[in-house]
Design a protein around this motif. Structure first.
Motif, PDB file in Angstrom:
ATOM      1  N   ASP A  72       4.946   4.833   3.211  1.00 58.31           N
ATOM      2  CA  ASP A  72       3.673   4.734   2.501  1.00 58.31           C
ATOM      3  C   ASP A  72       3.652   5.596   1.238  1.00 58.31           C
ATOM      4  O   ASP A  72       2.870   5.337   0.326  1.00 58.31           O
ATOM      5  CB  ASP A  72       2.501   5.083   3.420  1.00 58.31           C
ATOM      6  N   GLU A 104       3.053  -3.777   6.768  1.00 57.40           N
ATOM      7  CA  GLU A 104       2.060  -4.095   7.799  1.00 57.40           C
ATOM      8  C   GLU A 104       1.707  -2.856   8.625  1.00 57.40           C
ATOM      9  O   GLU A 104       0.533  -2.555   8.825  1.00 57.40           O
ATOM     10  CB  GLU A 104       2.620  -5.197   8.699  1.00 57.40           C
ATOM     11  N   THR A 106       2.054   0.252   7.874  1.00 56.17           N
ATOM     12  CA  THR A 106       1.459   1.324   7.070  1.00 56.17           C
ATOM     13  C   THR A 106       0.187   0.850   6.359  1.00 56.17           C
ATOM     14  O   THR A 106      -0.376   1.587   5.547  1.00 56.17           O
ATOM     15  CB  THR A 106       2.462   1.877   6.036  1.00 56.17           C
ATOM     16  N   ARG A 107      -0.226  -0.379   6.664  1.00 56.11           N
ATOM     17  CA  ARG A 107      -1.469  -0.943   6.123  1.00 56.11           C
ATOM     18  C   ARG A 107      -1.458  -1.018   4.598  1.00 56.11           C
ATOM     19  O   ARG A 107      -2.443  -0.726   3.938  1.00 56.11           O
ATOM     20  CB  ARG A 107      -2.675  -0.175   6.645  1.00 56.11           C
ATOM     21  N   TYR A 108      -0.329  -1.433   4.047  1.00 56.86           N
ATOM     22  CA  TYR A 108      -0.201  -1.579   2.601  1.00 56.86           C
ATOM     23  C   TYR A 108      -0.247  -3.057   2.241  1.00 56.86           C
ATOM     24  O   TYR A 108       0.460  -3.876   2.834  1.00 56.86           O
ATOM     25  CB  TYR A 108       1.122  -0.959   2.109  1.00 56.86           C
ATOM     26  N   ASP A 109      -1.050  -3.404   1.270  1.00 56.00           N
ATOM     27  CA  ASP A 109      -1.231  -4.792   0.844  1.00 56.00           C
ATOM     28  C   ASP A 109      -0.095  -5.193  -0.098  1.00 56.00           C
ATOM     29  O   ASP A 109      -0.161  -4.963  -1.305  1.00 56.00           O
ATOM     30  CB  ASP A 109      -2.591  -4.934   0.168  1.00 56.00           C
ATOM     31  N   ILE A 192      -2.924  -7.127   7.832  1.00 55.24           N
ATOM     32  CA  ILE A 192      -3.506  -5.792   7.956  1.00 55.24           C
ATOM     33  C   ILE A 192      -4.673  -5.860   8.934  1.00 55.24           C
ATOM     34  O   ILE A 192      -5.677  -6.515   8.659  1.00 55.24           O
ATOM     35  CB  ILE A 192      -3.989  -5.256   6.589  1.00 55.24           C
TER      36      ILE A 192
END
Length: 194
Positions: A72, A104, A106-109, A192
């Protein structure tokens, strides 16, 4: 149009696609390598165990990444290097899966990158006993590199695509795909969870 793209390669700590522990990148402009980069990555929590099998392949250990930035903390550098280029990888489904899975967890778009696979390109352009990266790279005139070092592998991958384009007379990645009958994929957006 010009033969512009970024070749990418990942090494992973274990069987999880999200366990990226090294990335290698090679930028190509007008059919020439203009820049390479790469770094170690501390895999995301929950995907950070180093298996002996993986370490035996690439030589990277948990101790090697203890001071590395996490996924991240580095994804913006990776995206900054690649820009809006088509990504190119050998066995691209693996590398695009790593990119997507690590984003996914690390919740990164992640941007919806387009990508090409040099394994598929090599199968169309060369007649070889094996299409593993070292064999295909040698057919492209690039040999003697440290296989399973992500930086070296990305550079080898770039040379395969450059050679294939030269042999087929293609002036960009899309033209190459059309001429030899391969496809340009697109990474599906990471899912996400809310």
């Amino acid at each position: 149009m010009a033969l512009d793209f970024t070749a990418i390669d990942f090494e992973t700590a274990n069987g999880s696609r999200a366990s990226a522990c090294q990335v290698g990148l090679t930028k190509v402009r007008d059919g020439k390598v203009v820049e390479t980069a790469g770094w170690l990555i501390r895999p995301p929590a929950g995907h950070d165990a180093f298996l002996e099998w993986n370490t035996r392949i690439h030589g990277i250990t948990e101790e090697d990444v203890v001071d590395a930035l996490g996924w991240d903390e580095q994804i913006e550098d990776l995206i900054g290097f690649a820009g809006e280029d088509v990504l190119v990888a050998h066995n691209a489904s693996f590398d695009m899966g790593v990119l997507r899975a690590a984003c996914e967890v690390t919740r990164y778009d992640l941007p919806a990158y387009r990508y090409a696979c040099t394994l598929q390109v090599a199968r169309k352009v060369y007649r070889l006993p094996s299409y593993r990266l070292p064999v295909a790279a040698e057919a492209a005139g690039f040999s003697g590199f440290a296989h399973h070092d992500a930086i070296a592998d990305a550079l080898a991958c770039a040379h395969i695509l450059i050679d294939a384009a030269r042999r087929s007379g293609a002036d960009d990645v899309d033209a190459l795909a059309g001429l030899i009958g391969t496809r340009i994929g697109r990474i599906a957006p990471a899912v996400i969870a809310a």
